[in-house]
Design a protein around this motif. Sequence first.
Motif, PDB file in Angstrom:
ATOM      1  N   SER A 234      -6.003 -31.045  20.849  1.00 23.38           N
ATOM      2  CA  SER A 234      -4.685 -30.968  20.221  1.00 23.38           C
ATOM      3  C   SER A 234      -3.997 -29.742  20.780  1.00 23.38           C
ATOM      4  O   SER A 234      -4.640 -28.723  21.024  1.00 23.38           O
ATOM      5  CB  SER A 234      -4.808 -30.849  18.709  1.00 23.38           C
ATOM      6  N   ARG A 235      -2.691 -29.861  20.976  1.00 26.27           N
ATOM      7  CA  ARG A 235      -1.921 -28.760  21.543  1.00 26.27           C
ATOM      8  C   ARG A 235      -0.679 -28.531  20.690  1.00 26.27           C
ATOM      9  O   ARG A 235      -0.054 -29.495  20.250  1.00 26.27           O
ATOM     10  CB  ARG A 235      -1.502 -29.114  22.972  1.00 26.27           C
ATOM     11  N   SER A 236      -0.342 -27.260  20.471  1.00 22.20           N
ATOM     12  CA  SER A 236       0.855 -26.923  19.711  1.00 22.20           C
ATOM     13  C   SER A 236       1.607 -25.797  20.393  1.00 22.20           C
ATOM     14  O   SER A 236       0.998 -24.883  20.945  1.00 22.20           O
ATOM     15  CB  SER A 236       0.498 -26.470  18.289  1.00 22.20           C
ATOM     16  N   VAL A 237       2.924 -25.868  20.333  1.00 16.44           N
ATOM     17  CA  VAL A 237       3.787 -24.797  20.800  1.00 16.44           C
ATOM     18  C   VAL A 237       4.662 -24.429  19.616  1.00 16.44           C
ATOM     19  O   VAL A 237       5.398 -25.266  19.100  1.00 16.44           O
ATOM     20  CB  VAL A 237       4.663 -25.246  21.998  1.00 16.44           C
ATOM     21  N   TYR A 238       4.556 -23.189  19.180  1.00 17.96           N
ATOM     22  CA  TYR A 238       5.283 -22.749  17.993  1.00 17.96           C
ATOM     23  C   TYR A 238       6.640 -22.189  18.383  1.00 17.96           C
ATOM     24  O   TYR A 238       6.923 -21.013  18.260  1.00 17.96           O
ATOM     25  CB  TYR A 238       4.428 -21.763  17.196  1.00 17.96           C
ATOM     26  N   SER A 239       7.471 -23.102  18.874  1.00 20.25           N
ATOM     27  CA  SER A 239       8.830 -22.778  19.282  1.00 20.25           C
ATOM     28  C   SER A 239       9.766 -23.307  18.197  1.00 20.25           C
ATOM     29  O   SER A 239       9.331 -23.697  17.123  1.00 20.25           O
ATOM     30  CB  SER A 239       9.114 -23.430  20.632  1.00 20.25           C
ATOM     31  N   ASP A 240      11.026 -23.358  18.475  1.00 18.40           N
ATOM     32  CA  ASP A 240      11.976 -23.945  17.543  1.00 18.40           C
ATOM     33  C   ASP A 240      12.773 -24.999  18.274  1.00 18.40           C
ATOM     34  O   ASP A 240      13.651 -24.647  19.064  1.00 18.40           O
ATOM     35  CB  ASP A 240      12.897 -22.880  16.965  1.00 18.40           C
TER      36      ASP A 240
ATOM     37  N   PRO B 154      10.027 -29.804  12.505  1.00 19.85           N
ATOM     38  CA  PRO B 154       9.524 -28.787  11.584  1.00 19.85           C
ATOM     39  C   PRO B 154       8.036 -28.985  11.266  1.00 19.85           C
ATOM     40  O   PRO B 154       7.601 -30.107  11.011  1.00 19.85           O
ATOM     41  CB  PRO B 154      10.393 -28.967  10.339  1.00 19.85           C
ATOM     42  N   SER B 155       7.274 -27.910  11.337  1.00 19.65           N
ATOM     43  CA  SER B 155       5.832 -27.906  11.030  1.00 19.65           C
ATOM     44  C   SER B 155       5.045 -28.932  11.833  1.00 19.65           C
ATOM     45  O   SER B 155       4.075 -29.511  11.344  1.00 19.65           O
ATOM     46  CB  SER B 155       5.590 -28.111   9.530  1.00 19.65           C
ATOM     47  N   ALA B 156       5.430 -29.141  13.077  1.00 16.49           N
ATOM     48  CA  ALA B 156       4.730 -30.104  13.934  1.00 16.49           C
ATOM     49  C   ALA B 156       3.253 -29.759  14.072  1.00 16.49           C
ATOM     50  O   ALA B 156       2.402 -30.642  14.087  1.00 16.49           O
ATOM     51  CB  ALA B 156       5.392 -30.160  15.311  1.00 16.49           C
ATOM     52  N   GLY B 157       2.945 -28.466  14.156  1.00 20.19           N
ATOM     53  CA  GLY B 157       1.559 -28.032  14.292  1.00 20.19           C
ATOM     54  C   GLY B 157       0.704 -28.412  13.094  1.00 20.19           C
ATOM     55  O   GLY B 157      -0.498 -28.645  13.228  1.00 20.19           O
ATOM     56  N   GLU B 158       1.312 -28.478  11.926  1.00 17.59           N
ATOM     57  CA  GLU B 158       0.583 -28.885  10.721  1.00 17.59           C
ATOM     58  C   GLU B 158       0.464 -30.407  10.643  1.00 17.59           C
ATOM     59  O   GLU B 158      -0.595 -30.943  10.335  1.00 17.59           O
ATOM     60  CB  GLU B 158       1.322 -28.382   9.471  1.00 17.59           C
ATOM     61  N   THR B 159       1.532 -31.098  10.942  1.00 20.57           N
ATOM     62  CA  THR B 159       1.564 -32.559  10.841  1.00 20.57           C
ATOM     63  C   THR B 159       0.625 -33.217  11.842  1.00 20.57           C
ATOM     64  O   THR B 159      -0.006 -34.231  11.545  1.00 20.57           O
ATOM     65  CB  THR B 159       3.008 -33.067  11.028  1.00 20.57           C
ATOM     66  N   ILE B 160       0.499 -32.627  13.025  1.00 15.44           N
ATOM     67  CA  ILE B 160      -0.344 -33.235  14.057  1.00 15.44           C
ATOM     68  C   ILE B 160      -1.807 -33.290  13.622  1.00 15.44           C
ATOM     69  O   ILE B 160      -2.563 -34.158  14.074  1.00 15.44           O
ATOM     70  CB  ILE B 160      -0.182 -32.517  15.419  1.00 15.44           C
TER      71      ILE B 160
END
Length: 135
Positions: free
Chosen positions: A3-9, A71-77
């Motif tokens: 899983s990959r996340s980028v905490y951008s906006d 919004p909160s893509a890192g949590e939802t994924i």
Amino acid sequence: MASRSVYSDPEIAETGMTETEAKKRFGKRYRVVRCAFTDNRRAQAIGQSYGTAKMICLPSGAIVGAGVVGPSAGETIALLSLAIAKRLKAIDLQSMTSANPTLSEIVQQLGTEYGRDAITPRWVRPIMAIKRVLP
């Protein structure tokens, strides 16, 4: 599976296969289901109803990849990653229960959208897509 996340906006997150990887491996034998955050009541309430979630599925309903931008893509994924790891079918997601309103409800929406498309004849889908775009 990574899983990959980028905490951008907006946040960007994905898990499993990308569409490009699915195309290389399965040719045309996969389906992408998308849902926008514009219909998510929590996203509306916090003023962040931009973005979309998508699921990459095989004809059997197996989920092989997913992505979220919003919004909160890192949590939802994380929910979609768990669904892949536990070998849930896309249709199983529509029975997911979560507090209302939450951003994670978009995962349930993906399952509902998959189910709607699964029972809709192929020739009707383009007509329905036009109707969803019109006001």
